[in-house]
Design a protein around this motif. Structure first.
Motif, PDB file in Angstrom:
ATOM      1  N   THR A  33       0.839  -1.208   0.000  1.00  0.00           N
ATOM      2  CA  THR A  33       0.000   0.000   0.000  1.00  0.00           C
ATOM      3  C   THR A  33       0.873   1.257   0.000  1.00  0.00           C
ATOM      4  O   THR A  33       0.534   2.246  -0.636  1.00  0.00           O
ATOM      5  CB  THR A  33      -0.994   0.022   1.180  1.00  0.00           C
ATOM      6  N   ASP A  34       2.017   1.205   0.690  1.00  0.00           N
ATOM      7  CA  ASP A  34       2.905   2.377   0.684  1.00  0.00           C
ATOM      8  C   ASP A  34       3.405   2.677  -0.736  1.00  0.00           C
ATOM      9  O   ASP A  34       3.523   3.836  -1.132  1.00  0.00           O
ATOM     10  CB  ASP A  34       4.105   2.156   1.615  1.00  0.00           C
ATOM     11  N   ASP A  35       3.685   1.612  -1.508  1.00  0.00           N
ATOM     12  CA  ASP A  35       4.142   1.810  -2.901  1.00  0.00           C
ATOM     13  C   ASP A  35       3.016   2.355  -3.772  1.00  0.00           C
ATOM     14  O   ASP A  35       3.262   3.132  -4.698  1.00  0.00           O
ATOM     15  CB  ASP A  35       4.636   0.488  -3.503  1.00  0.00           C
ATOM     16  N   MET A  36       1.780   1.904  -3.503  1.00  0.00           N
ATOM     17  CA  MET A  36       0.651   2.436  -4.274  1.00  0.00           C
ATOM     18  C   MET A  36       0.579   3.948  -4.073  1.00  0.00           C
ATOM     19  O   MET A  36       0.354   4.718  -5.005  1.00  0.00           O
ATOM     20  CB  MET A  36      -0.667   1.798  -3.801  1.00  0.00           C
ATOM     21  N   ILE A  37       0.803   4.363  -2.813  1.00  0.00           N
ATOM     22  CA  ILE A  37       0.687   5.790  -2.482  1.00  0.00           C
ATOM     23  C   ILE A  37       1.860   6.585  -3.073  1.00  0.00           C
ATOM     24  O   ILE A  37       1.660   7.602  -3.740  1.00  0.00           O
ATOM     25  CB  ILE A  37       0.596   5.974  -0.948  1.00  0.00           C
ATOM     26  N   THR A  38       3.076   6.085  -2.875  1.00  0.00           N
ATOM     27  CA  THR A  38       4.234   6.854  -3.382  1.00  0.00           C
ATOM     28  C   THR A  38       4.234   6.863  -4.917  1.00  0.00           C
ATOM     29  O   THR A  38       4.604   7.856  -5.530  1.00  0.00           O
ATOM     30  CB  THR A  38       5.577   6.289  -2.861  1.00  0.00           C
ATOM     31  N   ALA A  50       5.928  15.467   5.228  1.00  0.00           N
ATOM     32  CA  ALA A  50       6.495  16.802   5.476  1.00  0.00           C
ATOM     33  C   ALA A  50       5.681  17.880   4.757  1.00  0.00           C
ATOM     34  O   ALA A  50       5.421  18.943   5.315  1.00  0.00           O
ATOM     35  CB  ALA A  50       7.957  16.831   5.017  1.00  0.00           C
ATOM     36  N   ALA A  51       5.261  17.582   3.532  1.00  0.00           N
ATOM     37  CA  ALA A  51       4.581  18.617   2.746  1.00  0.00           C
ATOM     38  C   ALA A  51       3.100  18.726   3.075  1.00  0.00           C
ATOM     39  O   ALA A  51       2.528  19.810   3.031  1.00  0.00           O
ATOM     40  CB  ALA A  51       4.769  18.331   1.250  1.00  0.00           C
ATOM     41  N   GLU A  52       2.464  17.598   3.383  1.00  0.00           N
ATOM     42  CA  GLU A  52       0.995  17.582   3.474  1.00  0.00           C
ATOM     43  C   GLU A  52       0.459  17.221   4.859  1.00  0.00           C
ATOM     44  O   GLU A  52      -0.718  17.438   5.126  1.00  0.00           O
ATOM     45  CB  GLU A  52       0.410  16.570   2.461  1.00  0.00           C
ATOM     46  N   GLY A  53       1.280  16.569   5.662  1.00  0.00           N
ATOM     47  CA  GLY A  53       0.831  16.176   6.998  1.00  0.00           C
ATOM     48  C   GLY A  53       0.216  14.781   7.018  1.00  0.00           C
ATOM     49  O   GLY A  53      -0.042  14.182   5.969  1.00  0.00           O
ATOM     50  N   GLU A  54      -0.003  14.294   8.235  1.00  0.00           N
ATOM     51  CA  GLU A  54      -0.462  12.905   8.397  1.00  0.00           C
ATOM     52  C   GLU A  54      -1.877  12.690   7.845  1.00  0.00           C
ATOM     53  O   GLU A  54      -2.157  11.660   7.233  1.00  0.00           O
ATOM     54  CB  GLU A  54      -0.410  12.489   9.882  1.00  0.00           C
ATOM     55  N   ALA A  55      -2.786  13.665   8.062  1.00  0.00           N
ATOM     56  CA  ALA A  55      -4.181  13.458   7.636  1.00  0.00           C
ATOM     57  C   ALA A  55      -4.254  13.201   6.128  1.00  0.00           C
ATOM     58  O   ALA A  55      -5.028  12.352   5.666  1.00  0.00           O
ATOM     59  CB  ALA A  55      -5.026  14.664   8.018  1.00  0.00           C
ATOM     60  N   TYR A  56      -3.416  13.904   5.380  1.00  0.00           N
ATOM     61  CA  TYR A  56      -3.381  13.731   3.925  1.00  0.00           C
ATOM     62  C   TYR A  56      -2.933  12.302   3.581  1.00  0.00           C
ATOM     63  O   TYR A  56      -3.509  11.641   2.726  1.00  0.00           O
ATOM     64  CB  TYR A  56      -2.419  14.751   3.325  1.00  0.00           C
ATOM     65  N   ARG A  58      -3.216   9.679   5.474  1.00  0.00           N
ATOM     66  CA  ARG A  58      -4.278   8.719   5.847  1.00  0.00           C
ATOM     67  C   ARG A  58      -5.381   8.693   4.799  1.00  0.00           C
ATOM     68  O   ARG A  58      -5.978   7.651   4.533  1.00  0.00           O
ATOM     69  CB  ARG A  58      -4.854   9.060   7.229  1.00  0.00           C
ATOM     70  N   ALA A  59      -5.663   9.859   4.185  1.00  0.00           N
ATOM     71  CA  ALA A  59      -6.668   9.892   3.113  1.00  0.00           C
ATOM     72  C   ALA A  59      -6.148   9.114   1.900  1.00  0.00           C
ATOM     73  O   ALA A  59      -6.917   8.414   1.219  1.00  0.00           O
ATOM     74  CB  ALA A  59      -6.991  11.335   2.743  1.00  0.00           C
ATOM     75  N   ALA A  60      -4.845   9.226   1.649  1.00  0.00           N
ATOM     76  CA  ALA A  60      -4.251   8.470   0.542  1.00  0.00           C
ATOM     77  C   ALA A  60      -4.342   6.967   0.824  1.00  0.00           C
ATOM     78  O   ALA A  60      -4.553   6.151  -0.086  1.00  0.00           O
ATOM     79  CB  ALA A  60      -2.800   8.892   0.325  1.00  0.00           C
ATOM     80  N   GLU A  61      -4.227   6.588   2.109  1.00  0.00           N
ATOM     81  CA  GLU A  61      -4.389   5.170   2.462  1.00  0.00           C
ATOM     82  C   GLU A  61      -5.821   4.709   2.166  1.00  0.00           C
ATOM     83  O   GLU A  61      -6.038   3.588   1.723  1.00  0.00           O
ATOM     84  CB  GLU A  61      -4.058   4.953   3.946  1.00  0.00           C
ATOM     85  N   ASP A  62      -6.780   5.581   2.436  1.00  0.00           N
ATOM     86  CA  ASP A  62      -8.174   5.258   2.136  1.00  0.00           C
ATOM     87  C   ASP A  62      -8.345   4.942   0.661  1.00  0.00           C
ATOM     88  O   ASP A  62      -9.010   3.971   0.290  1.00  0.00           O
ATOM     89  CB  ASP A  62      -9.067   6.473   2.443  1.00  0.00           C
ATOM     90  N   ALA A  63      -7.760   5.810  -0.175  1.00  0.00           N
ATOM     91  CA  ALA A  63      -7.868   5.627  -1.625  1.00  0.00           C
ATOM     92  C   ALA A  63      -7.208   4.303  -2.029  1.00  0.00           C
ATOM     93  O   ALA A  63      -7.747   3.549  -2.847  1.00  0.00           O
ATOM     94  CB  ALA A  63      -7.225   6.801  -2.339  1.00  0.00           C
ATOM     95  N   ARG A  85      -8.086   2.052  11.999  1.00  0.00           N
ATOM     96  CA  ARG A  85      -9.196   2.999  12.075  1.00  0.00           C
ATOM     97  C   ARG A  85     -10.477   2.185  12.023  1.00  0.00           C
ATOM     98  O   ARG A  85     -10.490   1.057  11.515  1.00  0.00           O
ATOM     99  CB  ARG A  85      -9.156   3.967  10.901  1.00  0.00           C
ATOM    100  N   GLU A  86     -11.539   2.795  12.541  1.00  0.00           N
ATOM    101  CA  GLU A  86     -12.833   2.105  12.559  1.00  0.00           C
ATOM    102  C   GLU A  86     -13.161   1.554  11.174  1.00  0.00           C
ATOM    103  O   GLU A  86     -13.042   2.265  10.178  1.00  0.00           O
ATOM    104  CB  GLU A  86     -13.949   3.074  12.986  1.00  0.00           C
ATOM    105  N   GLY A  87     -13.571   0.310  11.135  1.00  0.00           N
ATOM    106  CA  GLY A  87     -14.028  -0.286   9.875  1.00  0.00           C
ATOM    107  C   GLY A  87     -12.918  -0.899   9.043  1.00  0.00           C
ATOM    108  O   GLY A  87     -13.175  -1.702   8.150  1.00  0.00           O
ATOM    109  N   ARG A  88     -11.647  -0.528   9.328  1.00  0.00           N
ATOM    110  CA  ARG A  88     -10.552  -1.019   8.488  1.00  0.00           C
ATOM    111  C   ARG A  88     -10.310  -2.525   8.657  1.00  0.00           C
ATOM    112  O   ARG A  88     -10.101  -3.219   7.653  1.00  0.00           O
ATOM    113  CB  ARG A  88      -9.265  -0.247   8.768  1.00  0.00           C
ATOM    114  N   PRO A  89     -10.318  -3.049   9.886  1.00  0.00           N
ATOM    115  CA  PRO A  89     -10.078  -4.494  10.004  1.00  0.00           C
ATOM    116  C   PRO A  89     -11.091  -5.305   9.194  1.00  0.00           C
ATOM    117  O   PRO A  89     -10.723  -6.264   8.507  1.00  0.00           O
ATOM    118  CB  PRO A  89     -10.212  -4.757  11.514  1.00  0.00           C
ATOM    119  N   GLU A  90     -12.348  -4.886   9.227  1.00  0.00           N
ATOM    120  CA  GLU A  90     -13.396  -5.594   8.488  1.00  0.00           C
ATOM    121  C   GLU A  90     -13.152  -5.452   6.976  1.00  0.00           C
ATOM    122  O   GLU A  90     -13.282  -6.424   6.222  1.00  0.00           O
ATOM    123  CB  GLU A  90     -14.783  -5.022   8.804  1.00  0.00           C
TER     124      GLU A  90
END
Ligand code: S3P
Length: 173
Positions: A33-38, A50-56, A58-63, A85-90
């Motif tokens: 998943t990290d490679d999908m994002i990078t 550094a540029a976007e912060g953690e929330a950004y 985490r949203a990329a992880e959602d995608a 996060r809620e719902g992720r294990p399922e």
């Protein structure tokens, strides 16, 4: 059929290296998943944080998680925070068999520090990281299978995962 093998666990658990071995032994592809994002972002994880912060991130992880629904018969290595996060294990269990690469916190922490730049470790004390680990553990615990990686090498962990997968298959047959 969603028959992927999904590796979850804290930083330093060996998800990528065990994933590579497992994929080879099972004759499957490894998806990280990290490679999908990078790949999509065209920049490294430290750069994204550094540029976007953690929330950004985490949203990329959602995608990325959304795109995993298209994967079949692969080995999938997830980033350490993705299942937590809620719902992720399922959502992960719906993709196949989820395997938690667990371990003593101290061992995971040492490996994670050795293995280079991780934004979630930067500027955090050991106690801060322990608190993060404790908050995440209940999410990892929802995996279908657990393999304790403490004091095992990558080869041994992969062998334990394969044995656990086979025994689960036999039980379900
Ligand atoms: C993270 C773990 C990293 C990567 C990112 C965030 C986390 O993956 O996804 O730096 O929140 O634990 P690894 O678990 O492969 O280090």
């Amino acid at each position: 059929m969603a028959d992927n093998v999904i590796l979850v666990g804290f930083m330093g658990a060996g998800k990528s290296s065990v994933g590579r071995l497992l994929a080879r032994r099972l004759g499957r592809c490894l998806v990280e998943t990290d490679d999908m994002i990078t790949g999509r972002e065209g920049r490294s994880i430290p750069e994204i944080f550094a540029a976007e912060g953690e929330a950004y991130f985490r949203a990329a992880e959602d995608a990325a998680l959304g795109l995993l629904a298209r994967k079949h018969g692969e080995v999938i290595a997830t980033g350490g925070g993705l299942p937590c996060r809620e719902g992720r294990p399922e959502a992960l269990r719906a993709l196949g068999t989820v395997v938690w690469l667990s371990g003593d916190f101290g061992a995971l922490y040492r490996r994670a520090l050795r293995a280079g730049e991780r934004p979630m470790l930067a500027g955090r004390s050991r106690d801060d990281v322990l608190a993060l680990y404790r908050a995440r553990e209940p999410f990892y615990r929802q995996a279908d299978l657990t393999v304790d990686t403490t004091s095992l090498g990558t080869d041994q962990v992969a062998a334990h995962v394969l044995a656990a997968l086979r025994s689960r298959e036999r039980q379900r047959a």
